[in-house]
Design a protein around this motif. Sequence first.
Motif: not given
Length: 137
Positions: A50-66
């Motif tokens: 891949y040439d580009a990467y987009v990472f996403g996570s919801a915020t849950y209790h002030g942090d990213m998902i485990q």
Amino acid sequence: MAKALILYATRTGETQKMGDLIAEGLRIAGVEAVVKKINEVQNETELEGYDAYVFGSATYHGDMIQGMKTFLFMAEKADLENKIGAAYGAFGWSGEAPDRIFDTMKHIFKMDMVSNPLRLKSTSLGGGIKMAQDYGS
């Protein structure tokens, strides 16, 4: 044609919707976009090509998902240095996850990050659909 990988961790599906909209924006811009849930990537070799990467996570209790935290530790073994990167996430109150992902990609993985992270409460509020598509393009 350039190729981007969008990975997401979600609890309610909103971060997945954002990823799909970011992928639409990338496709409009002429980039091939692949969207996957974080647990679909089992090892760092699956990040190759891949040439580009987009990472996403919801915020849950002030942090990213485990699952995103676990993935980021695994992704340290991949050769992502100088690759294009971006981060995003949905949130209910605080929205820290996209910033933490962004910082990891920039400072630990040494990626070439585009703009700031995208944070949305919902894609259906306040022009969220267009904002996510624009973020992709």
